[in-house]
Design a protein around this motif. Sequence first.
Motif, PDB file in Angstrom:
ATOM      1  N   ASP A 220      18.718 -64.556  38.634  1.00 57.14           N
ATOM      2  CA  ASP A 220      17.910 -64.455  37.411  1.00 57.14           C
ATOM      3  C   ASP A 220      18.322 -63.247  36.586  1.00 57.14           C
ATOM      4  O   ASP A 220      18.428 -63.313  35.359  1.00 57.14           O
ATOM      5  N   GLN A 221      18.574 -62.132  37.259  1.00 54.53           N
ATOM      6  CA  GLN A 221      18.997 -60.918  36.568  1.00 54.53           C
ATOM      7  C   GLN A 221      20.346 -61.140  35.875  1.00 54.53           C
ATOM      8  O   GLN A 221      20.537 -60.729  34.731  1.00 54.53           O
ATOM      9  N   ALA A 222      21.281 -61.790  36.561  1.00 52.52           N
ATOM     10  CA  ALA A 222      22.598 -62.069  35.971  1.00 52.52           C
ATOM     11  C   ALA A 222      22.467 -63.021  34.779  1.00 52.52           C
ATOM     12  O   ALA A 222      23.144 -62.852  33.761  1.00 52.52           O
TER      13      ALA A 222
ATOM     14  N   LEU B   4      22.386 -63.742  28.804  1.00 53.08           N
ATOM     15  CA  LEU B   4      21.692 -64.025  27.547  1.00 53.08           C
ATOM     16  C   LEU B   4      21.696 -62.805  26.634  1.00 53.08           C
ATOM     17  O   LEU B   4      21.893 -62.922  25.419  1.00 53.08           O
ATOM     18  N   GLY B   5      21.503 -61.623  27.206  1.00 54.04           N
ATOM     19  CA  GLY B   5      21.543 -60.389  26.426  1.00 54.04           C
ATOM     20  C   GLY B   5      22.911 -60.153  25.803  1.00 54.04           C
ATOM     21  O   GLY B   5      23.006 -59.711  24.649  1.00 54.04           O
ATOM     22  N   MET B   6      23.958 -60.467  26.557  1.00 62.38           N
ATOM     23  CA  MET B   6      25.313 -60.314  26.015  1.00 62.38           C
ATOM     24  C   MET B   6      25.547 -61.304  24.878  1.00 62.38           C
ATOM     25  O   MET B   6      26.173 -60.960  23.873  1.00 62.38           O
ATOM     26  N   MET B   7      25.048 -62.525  25.047  1.00 60.30           N
ATOM     27  CA  MET B   7      25.183 -63.518  23.978  1.00 60.30           C
ATOM     28  C   MET B   7      24.507 -63.023  22.705  1.00 60.30           C
ATOM     29  O   MET B   7      25.064 -63.155  21.611  1.00 60.30           O
ATOM     30  N   GLU B   8      23.326 -62.445  22.841  1.00 52.95           N
ATOM     31  CA  GLU B   8      22.605 -61.921  21.678  1.00 52.95           C
ATOM     32  C   GLU B   8      23.365 -60.777  21.029  1.00 52.95           C
ATOM     33  O   GLU B   8      23.422 -60.671  19.806  1.00 52.95           O
TER      34      GLU B   8
ATOM     35  N   ASP C  66      22.378 -66.765  19.205  1.00 53.19           N
ATOM     36  CA  ASP C  66      20.957 -66.869  19.515  1.00 53.19           C
ATOM     37  C   ASP C  66      20.786 -67.827  20.688  1.00 53.19           C
ATOM     38  O   ASP C  66      21.023 -69.031  20.544  1.00 53.19           O
ATOM     39  N   PRO C  67      20.378 -67.328  21.857  1.00 54.35           N
ATOM     40  CA  PRO C  67      20.219 -68.210  23.015  1.00 54.35           C
ATOM     41  C   PRO C  67      19.196 -69.318  22.794  1.00 54.35           C
ATOM     42  O   PRO C  67      19.303 -70.384  23.382  1.00 54.35           O
TER      43      PRO C  67
END
Length: 182
Positions: free
Chosen positions: A110-112, A117-121, A126-127
Amino acid sequence: MEEQQSPFQAAIKPGLTIGLVSLALTFIAYFIDSSLLGSAWFGLVAIVVFIVLIMYFGKQYRSELGGFMTFGTAFNFSFIAIVISGLVGLIGQILLFHVIDPSLAGVLADQAFETSLGMMESFGQDPDALDPAVLEEMRASTAKSFTLTGQLMSFGFGLIVYAIIALILAAILKKRDTSLDY
């Protein structure tokens, strides 16, 4: 006169030592805060410690050989030590994820996923705009990497990375005897 060890023989003890140090770092991080195992800085620290120890043991082996070592010998030593270290680490991670704390794999997955998702943002994606099926597939593939099969496959693919690291370390560790030039 003492017989010189082959690169394979010389790499066994350093490989075991590096693997045990790596395992100790992993378990220390786990006992402090298991979320550390998924952080980028922990991975960076582990890689730096790993490379420093390989360099240290490689220089020791070069000294045992009389202060000179060919690229091939340096590569063989480095690669074997890294593989042995990786096997020790793999066994420790299998114990950690499947025996000691089976729920840890889900937490780290879940953390990964959240980190992805944070890197995509951060790259402007936009995830929320992604298809939910794609997000679910990303989550499932992340979780799959923590299964026994996923860990074994990661180790297999890691052999390629180990070879690249060993090539770089061999280039650093080799030392040619210039007195033989004529």
